[in-house]
Design a protein around this motif. Structure first.
Motif, mmCIF file in Angstrom:
data_model
loop_
_atom_site.group_PDB
_atom_site.id
_atom_site.type_symbol
_atom_site.label_atom_id
_atom_site.label_comp_id
_atom_site.label_asym_id
_atom_site.label_seq_id
_atom_site.Cartn_x
_atom_site.Cartn_y
_atom_site.Cartn_z
ATOM 1 N N GLN A 1 51.906 23.701 23.553
ATOM 2 C CA GLN A 1 51.574 22.356 24.011
ATOM 3 C C GLN A 1 52.606 21.881 25.057
ATOM 4 N N VAL A 2 52.177 20.934 25.890
ATOM 5 C CA VAL A 2 53.053 20.381 26.935
ATOM 6 C C VAL A 2 53.177 18.871 26.708
ATOM 7 N N PRO A 3 54.263 18.401 26.077
ATOM 8 C CA PRO A 3 54.416 16.970 25.754
ATOM 9 C C PRO A 3 54.923 16.159 26.945
ATOM 10 N N ASN A 4 54.028 15.877 27.893
ATOM 11 C CA ASN A 4 54.429 15.198 29.124
ATOM 12 C C ASN A 4 55.030 13.822 28.867
ATOM 13 N N ASP A 5 54.474 13.087 27.919
ATOM 14 C CA ASP A 5 54.983 11.744 27.641
ATOM 15 C C ASP A 5 56.420 11.803 27.123
ATOM 16 N N LEU A 6 56.747 12.822 26.330
ATOM 17 C CA LEU A 6 58.124 12.984 25.846
ATOM 18 C C LEU A 6 59.062 13.380 26.984
ATOM 19 N N TYR A 7 58.550 14.183 27.928
ATOM 20 C CA TYR A 7 59.365 14.512 29.098
ATOM 21 C C TYR A 7 59.720 13.247 29.883
ATOM 22 N N ASP A 8 58.726 12.363 30.043
ATOM 23 C CA ASP A 8 58.981 11.106 30.757
ATOM 24 C C ASP A 8 60.034 10.263 30.038
ATOM 25 N N GLU A 9 59.906 10.178 28.722
ATOM 26 C CA GLU A 9 60.869 9.392 27.944
ATOM 27 C C GLU A 9 62.269 9.989 28.072
ATOM 28 N N ARG A 10 62.374 11.283 28.021
ATOM 29 C CA ARG A 10 63.687 11.922 28.150
ATOM 30 C C ARG A 10 64.288 11.675 29.532
ATOM 31 N N ALA B 1 55.978 24.401 30.487
ATOM 32 C CA ALA B 1 56.850 23.644 29.572
ATOM 33 C C ALA B 1 58.253 23.575 30.169
ATOM 34 N N GLU B 2 58.893 22.419 30.050
ATOM 35 C CA GLU B 2 60.190 22.204 30.700
ATOM 36 C C GLU B 2 61.366 22.604 29.832
ATOM 37 N N GLY B 3 61.162 22.756 28.535
ATOM 38 C CA GLY B 3 62.233 23.223 27.672
ATOM 39 C C GLY B 3 63.106 22.106 27.124
ATOM 40 N N ILE B 4 64.213 22.519 26.519
ATOM 41 C CA ILE B 4 65.147 21.606 25.856
ATOM 42 C C ILE B 4 66.308 21.302 26.793
ATOM 43 N N ALA B 5 66.689 20.024 26.887
ATOM 44 C CA ALA B 5 67.738 19.604 27.819
ATOM 45 C C ALA B 5 69.116 19.644 27.172
ATOM 46 N N THR B 6 70.089 20.122 27.934
ATOM 47 C CA THR B 6 71.505 20.049 27.559
ATOM 48 C C THR B 6 72.207 19.180 28.596
#
Length: 500
Positions: free
Chosen positions: A200-209, A237-242
């Motif tokens: 899945q691609v959680p675009n809304d969560l990417y925007d929030e992040r 998918a953009e992955g997890i941010a550090t």
């Protein structure tokens, strides 16, 4: 080839164009949503290859239509990096400019409410006393003008401390906000890490992040890196941010995407509310200590620290407000000592040697300077004479000359008046420079923001065009299905009926 393949192709086309229409409507609905990134459907051609017993193992047939693939955000990470760098710079200079504007308001120069005007009024009253040394009214005015000078210094001292207290509170609030944002980014990372492995691609969560990271860049200069989630994530998918902190002398990871751990910031102060140390602590209690002199990351946190005051690498107290207070302490100490020296060398109206005119605490000269209470209660104790005659005002003239005396210990050929002018001048130059850099950084940030918006923001004109395009494609797919339906009707209901 199946007889009904045309229906399947048309159905897939309808589904794909409908998905695109819904995505376009979603973009239009969020045209004014802060931080929203426009989305698009990545159409994918359905493979026409089929297994076969012929050499090669596959064969190609007529195309099988289209299918909606992933729904992807239109985002340029390079522009994000640029924006956050410029945002940190602008926040730093804006904080400095705001604090210096407060400092200029406290000094209030050049106005009739400023310290320079009080010193000038005191100077004029001493010259009047030189002309009329035995006049009670003139002596009272000198006493009152002297107290006005002392009151001006005390007001500046208390105002500087009040603003420094406000700046400290802002640092504490900013620290709390920074820790809160770090936790929120980590929580969003966890949610994304639970969704991406399933494709899945959680675009809304990417925007929030991204919104949270933009806010964090307002506080400090940061770098962001991404790593793919485990499992079977989508190619988009953009992955997890550090998130790491830049320019602090050593590596500080604020949010670790791999371990979902964070480092929270705490700040310690000296008894005088000067920043003494930055400490980052993780969940296990492991700490990373950063000296204020090494905290060179842009952002409003550094700007607040430099304005309020901190301990430098040599253990000295520095900072814009501290520097102003030190300059005033040096100035009033030199002026009061030189003035008292001349005053005690004179003779008062009662024929006695002069007493110190100004009294102050050497540990806090600006905040404690007062006119000697004995003189306030009895202005006849002002030593205006040199020879003891009531009509002699020569010492009063010497007292007036102290303001312009270039040998009072403030530097080579530097009088109290010129020293104060240089202090105000330096403050004005610093404020002008901060405002110039704030304006320049605002222009650069605006340019990057506009570039980012041209890529990621919703253009209603473009979305309306897409609506028409996808609507026509949907209508065409529906017409295609109608054509196939008519063909099937011809085959099923009419074929073989000729001649009956």
């Amino acid at each position: 080839m199946s007889t009904f393949q045309g229906l399947e192709v048309a159905k897939r086309a309808l589904n794909a164009q409908q998905t695109a229409l819904y995505t376009t409507s979603h973009n239009i609905s969020n045209a004014n949503t802060e931080g929203y990134t426009r989305q698009r459907v990545n159409f994918e051609q359905v493979s026409s290859l089929a297994p076969t017993r012929f050499p090669g193992g596959t064969k190609s047939s007529v195309g099988s239509g289209v299918q909606p693939g992933s729904i992807q955000r239109i985002r340029d990470q390079f522009l994000d990096v640029q924006y956050r760098k410029e945002n940190s710079k602008h926040s730093y200079f804006d904080t400095k400019a705001t604090a210096l504007r407060q400092l200029e308001g406290i000094m209030n120069e050049p106005t009739e409410e400023g310290l320079a005007f009080s010193l000038e009024q005191f100077f004029n009253s001493l010259q009047d006393l030189g002309v009329n040394p035995d006049d009670a009214g003139t002596r009272a005015v000198v006493s009152q003008r002297g107290q006005a000078v002392a009151d001006s210094f005390q007001y500046i001292a208390s105002s500087l401390e009040d603003v420094r207290g406000d700046l400290k509170n802002q640092i504490d609030v900013t620290t709390t906000e920074m820790n809160s944002i770090i936790d929120q980014i980590n929580n969003v990372n966890r949610e994304i890490g639970g969704i991406e492995p399933h494709g899945q691609v959680p675009n809304d969560l990417y925007d929030e992040r991204d919104r949270l990271i933009d806010r964090l860049s307002n506080i400090a200069d940061i770098s962001v890196s991404y790593q793919k989630s485990s499992g079977q994530p989508s190619p988009v998918a953009e992955g997890i941010a550090t998130v790491t902190l830049n320019n602090v002398g050593q590596e500080v990871t604020l949010v670790d995407g791999a371990t979902h751990s964070v480092n929270h910031l705490s700040i310690s102060y000296t008894d005088e509310n000067n920043v003494e140390q930055f400490t980052f602590t993780d969940a296990n209690g492991t700490t990373i200590e950063i000296a204020p002199s090494d905290f060179n990351t842009n952002g409003n946190l550094r700007g607040l620290m430099e304005m309020s005051g901190f301990i430098d690498a040599d253990g000295e107290i520095v900072g814009q407000f501290n520097a102003m207070r030190d300059s005033l302490d040096e100035m009033i100490t030199a002026y009061a000592n030189a003035f008292n020296e001349v005053h005690t060398a004179g003779v008062d109206l009662e024929g006695e040697e002069g007493i110190p005119f100004f009294i102050f605490d050497t540990d806090d000269p600006t905040g404690s300077i007062v006119v000697n209470p004995a003189i306030v209660n009895n202005p006849n104790l002002i030593a205006a004479s040199q020879n003891g005659d009531s009509g002699d005002g020569s010492n009063a003239n010497d007292l007036a000359d102290v303001l312009n005396n270039q040998n009072v210990g403030l530097g080579n050929r530097t009088s109290v008046k010129s020293y104060y002018q240089s202090v105000i001048g330096n403050m004005g130059v610093a404020a002008q420079e901060a405002n110039r850099m704030k304006d320049n950084s605002a222009v650069l940030r605006q340019q990057v923001e506009e570039n980012r918006a041209s890529t990621s923001a919703v253009s209603l004109d473009e979305e309306m065009t897409n609506l028409i395009k996808f609507q026509h494609a949907y209508n065409a797919a529906a017409r295609s299905m109608t054509s196939v339906d008519e063909m099937l009707d011809q085959i099923i209901n009419r074929m073989g009926l000729v001649g009956r």
